[in-house]
Design an enzyme around this catalytic site. Structure first.
Site, PDB file in Angstrom:
ATOM      1  N   ASN A   1       3.165   9.188  -9.378  1.00  0.00           N
ATOM      2  CA  ASN A   1       2.889   7.771  -9.152  1.00  0.00           C
ATOM      3  C   ASN A   1       2.351   7.150 -10.438  1.00  0.00           C
ATOM      4  OD1 ASN A   1       0.539   9.346  -8.621  1.00  0.00           O
ATOM      5  ND2 ASN A   1      -0.386   7.717  -7.415  1.00  0.00           N
TER       6      ASN A   1
ATOM      7  N   GLU B   1       7.844   9.494  -5.597  1.00  0.00           N
ATOM      8  CA  GLU B   1       9.205   9.740  -5.105  1.00  0.00           C
ATOM      9  C   GLU B   1      10.213   8.847  -5.828  1.00  0.00           C
ATOM     10  OE1 GLU B   1       6.421   9.186  -3.459  1.00  0.00           O
ATOM     11  OE2 GLU B   1       6.536   9.881  -1.378  1.00  0.00           O
TER      12      GLU B   1
ATOM     13  N   CYS C   1       9.832   3.984  -0.215  1.00  0.00           N
ATOM     14  CA  CYS C   1      10.495   5.197  -0.737  1.00  0.00           C
ATOM     15  C   CYS C   1      11.532   5.732   0.255  1.00  0.00           C
ATOM     16  CB  CYS C   1       9.465   6.268  -1.079  1.00  0.00           C
ATOM     17  SG  CYS C   1       8.492   5.851  -2.529  1.00  0.00           S
TER      18      CYS C   1
END
Ligand code: THU
Length: 140
Positions: free
Chosen positions: A45, A58, A96
């Site tokens: 992240n 992700e 995501c």
């Protein structure tokens, strides 16, 4: 999925998590994405002082792969957790899941939500995003 492959992906996600740029939430996430041809793309992240530009681990992994010409994926492992702690379960956020829907077969895409190599949960994308909206909806 083979257990060896699951463990390899979780280990890669744990490594990627160390690169997490998360000075605002102090919540570190790492992801490891497996392409159909067996390559692994990792991501973490990446937060921002303006908050909304933040990119999840992700999506970092998926965008890295797509930007290098890889668009067919079979699995992704995710390890989350607060800074200073060991890994914790972090199921992918709705955004995501929708990005996965763009590139993955919801019936076969394996999502490994892991605390560590021995504590993990396995889902298909379809389980986490039932009745997902995708490119097929726009056809015809
Ligand atoms: N985050 C991820 O990277 N993936 C997830 O699946 C859930 C949330 C990040 C976004 C933000 O940087 C931090 O975790 C706290 O929400």
């Amino acid at each position: 999925m083979e257990k060896d492959q699951i463990i390899r992906l979780i280990e890669e996600a744990q490594r990627a998590r160390e690169f997490s740029y998360s000075p605002y939430s102090n919540y570190m996430v790492g992801a490891a994405l497996l392409t159909k041809d067996g390559e692994i793309y990792t991501g973490c992240n990446v937060e921002n002082a303006a908050y909304s530009p933040t990119n999840c681990a992700e999506r970092t992994a998926i965008f890295k792969a797509v930007s290098e010409g890889k668009k067919v994926f079979s699995a992704i492992a995710i390890v989350g957790g607060k800074r200073g702690g060991s890994g914790d379960y972090a199921a992918p956020c709705g955004v995501c899941r929708q990005v996965m829907m763009e590139f993955c077969n919801p019936e076969t895409m394996q999502i490994i939500v892991a605390k560590n190599v021995s504590e993990y949960k396995l889902f298909t994308l379809e389980q986490l995003l039932p009745e997902g909206f995708g490119a097929e909806n726009l056809e015809g």
